[in-house]
Write a protein that holds these residues in place. Structure first.
Motif, PDB file in Angstrom:
ATOM      1  N   PHE A  95       2.146  11.944  -9.933  1.00 41.25           N
ATOM      2  CA  PHE A  95       1.523  13.269  -9.987  1.00 41.25           C
ATOM      3  C   PHE A  95       2.567  14.383  -9.882  1.00 41.25           C
ATOM      4  CE2 PHE A  95      -2.602  11.265  -8.614  1.00 41.25           C
ATOM      5  CZ  PHE A  95      -3.269  11.592  -9.780  1.00 41.25           C
ATOM      6  N   ALA A  96       3.631  14.159  -9.159  1.00 41.79           N
ATOM      7  CA  ALA A  96       4.677  15.166  -9.024  1.00 41.79           C
ATOM      8  C   ALA A  96       5.383  15.401 -10.359  1.00 41.79           C
ATOM      9  CB  ALA A  96       5.686  14.751  -7.966  1.00 41.79           C
ATOM     10  N   GLY A  97       5.399  14.386 -11.208  1.00 44.98           N
ATOM     11  CA  GLY A  97       6.062  14.512 -12.498  1.00 44.98           C
ATOM     12  C   GLY A  97       5.190  15.125 -13.579  1.00 44.98           C
ATOM     13  N   CYS A  98       3.933  15.394 -13.278  1.00 48.30           N
ATOM     14  CA  CYS A  98       3.038  15.979 -14.280  1.00 48.30           C
ATOM     15  C   CYS A  98       3.386  17.438 -14.513  1.00 48.30           C
ATOM     16  CB  CYS A  98       1.587  15.900 -13.815  1.00 48.30           C
ATOM     17  SG  CYS A  98       0.946  14.226 -13.758  1.00 48.30           S
ATOM     18  N   GLY A  99       3.118  17.915 -15.693  1.00 45.56           N
ATOM     19  CA  GLY A  99       3.327  19.322 -15.992  1.00 45.56           C
ATOM     20  C   GLY A  99       4.458  19.527 -16.978  1.00 45.56           C
ATOM     21  N   VAL A 100       4.671  20.791 -17.289  1.00 44.67           N
ATOM     22  CA  VAL A 100       5.695  21.170 -18.241  1.00 44.67           C
ATOM     23  C   VAL A 100       6.807  21.885 -17.501  1.00 44.67           C
ATOM     24  CG1 VAL A 100       6.162  22.556 -20.293  1.00 44.67           C
ATOM     25  CG2 VAL A 100       3.979  21.408 -20.048  1.00 44.67           C
TER      26      VAL A 100
ATOM     27  N   ALA B 219       0.827  -1.204   0.000  1.00 39.92           N
ATOM     28  CA  ALA B 219       0.000   0.000   0.000  1.00 39.92           C
ATOM     29  C   ALA B 219       0.866   1.260   0.000  1.00 39.92           C
ATOM     30  CB  ALA B 219      -0.932   0.000   1.209  1.00 39.92           C
ATOM     31  N   VAL B 220       1.907   1.271   0.810  1.00 36.01           N
ATOM     32  CA  VAL B 220       2.816   2.427   0.847  1.00 36.01           C
ATOM     33  C   VAL B 220       3.530   2.583  -0.491  1.00 36.01           C
ATOM     34  CG1 VAL B 220       4.929   3.303   1.910  1.00 36.01           C
ATOM     35  CG2 VAL B 220       3.104   2.406   3.345  1.00 36.01           C
ATOM     36  N   ALA B 221       3.944   1.487  -1.097  1.00 33.96           N
ATOM     37  CA  ALA B 221       4.626   1.546  -2.388  1.00 33.96           C
ATOM     38  C   ALA B 221       3.696   2.088  -3.473  1.00 33.96           C
ATOM     39  CB  ALA B 221       5.141   0.164  -2.774  1.00 33.96           C
ATOM     40  N   LEU B 222       2.441   1.641  -3.479  1.00 36.50           N
ATOM     41  CA  LEU B 222       1.492   2.140  -4.473  1.00 36.50           C
ATOM     42  C   LEU B 222       1.189   3.627  -4.271  1.00 36.50           C
ATOM     43  CD1 LEU B 222      -1.045  -0.814  -4.774  1.00 36.50           C
ATOM     44  CD2 LEU B 222       0.588  -0.017  -6.480  1.00 36.50           C
ATOM     45  N   LEU B 223       0.982   4.032  -3.034  1.00 30.63           N
ATOM     46  CA  LEU B 223       0.728   5.452  -2.765  1.00 30.63           C
ATOM     47  C   LEU B 223       1.932   6.314  -3.141  1.00 30.63           C
ATOM     48  CD1 LEU B 223      -1.218   5.310   0.600  1.00 30.63           C
ATOM     49  CD2 LEU B 223      -2.083   5.973  -1.634  1.00 30.63           C
ATOM     50  N   SER B 224       3.123   5.822  -2.879  1.00 27.87           N
ATOM     51  CA  SER B 224       4.331   6.558  -3.262  1.00 27.87           C
ATOM     52  C   SER B 224       4.450   6.666  -4.781  1.00 27.87           C
ATOM     53  CB  SER B 224       5.575   5.864  -2.706  1.00 27.87           C
ATOM     54  OG  SER B 224       5.549   5.874  -1.309  1.00 27.87           O
ATOM     55  N   ALA B 225       4.152   5.589  -5.486  1.00 26.69           N
ATOM     56  CA  ALA B 225       4.222   5.615  -6.950  1.00 26.69           C
ATOM     57  C   ALA B 225       3.217   6.602  -7.526  1.00 26.69           C
ATOM     58  CB  ALA B 225       3.973   4.214  -7.504  1.00 26.69           C
ATOM     59  N   VAL B 226       2.011   6.622  -6.961  1.00 31.52           N
ATOM     60  CA  VAL B 226       0.998   7.572  -7.435  1.00 31.52           C
ATOM     61  C   VAL B 226       1.446   9.006  -7.127  1.00 31.52           C
ATOM     62  CG1 VAL B 226      -1.362   8.395  -7.035  1.00 31.52           C
ATOM     63  CG2 VAL B 226      -0.923   5.961  -7.328  1.00 31.52           C
ATOM     64  N   GLY B 227       1.983   9.219  -5.953  1.00 27.59           N
ATOM     65  CA  GLY B 227       2.461  10.558  -5.587  1.00 27.59           C
ATOM     66  C   GLY B 227       3.579  11.039  -6.498  1.00 27.59           C
ATOM     67  N   PHE B 228       4.555  10.170  -6.758  1.00 24.38           N
ATOM     68  CA  PHE B 228       5.642  10.551  -7.663  1.00 24.38           C
ATOM     69  C   PHE B 228       5.136  10.751  -9.087  1.00 24.38           C
ATOM     70  CE2 PHE B 228       8.544   8.508  -4.464  1.00 24.38           C
ATOM     71  CZ  PHE B 228       9.192   9.692  -4.117  1.00 24.38           C
TER      72      PHE B 228
END
Length: 73
Positions: A23-28, A12-21
């Motif tokens: 979203f952090a990589g989104c954007g220009v 669960a922690v690994a999945l939440l971390s992957a989702v967080g990273f």
């Protein structure tokens, strides 16, 4: 049983971390792009601007008081 519970928590922690990273990589990366209404040699003529400047046709937005104004000003 404790090992299965620990494994579920780790997954669960690994999945939440992957989702967080993810979203952090989104954007220009780079400078912000100007809005489509902005002129090349002037400022945007937005009616929402607080201080539209001397090069704008927009009226100055009136100040709306708020409870925390003494702390912020």
């Amino acid at each position: 049983m404790a090992a299965i519970s620990r494994l579920k928590s780790l997954v669960a922690v690994a999945l939440l971390s992957a989702v967080g990273f993810g979203f952090a990589g989104c954007g220009v990366k780079g400078p912000l792009e100007p809005p489509p209404e902005a002129k090349v040699a002037g400022e945007a003529k937005s009616p929402d601007a607080r201080d539209p400047g001397s090069n704008s046709d927009a009226p100055k937005k009136p100040h709306e008081s708020f409870v925390l104004d003494p702390l912020l000003r």
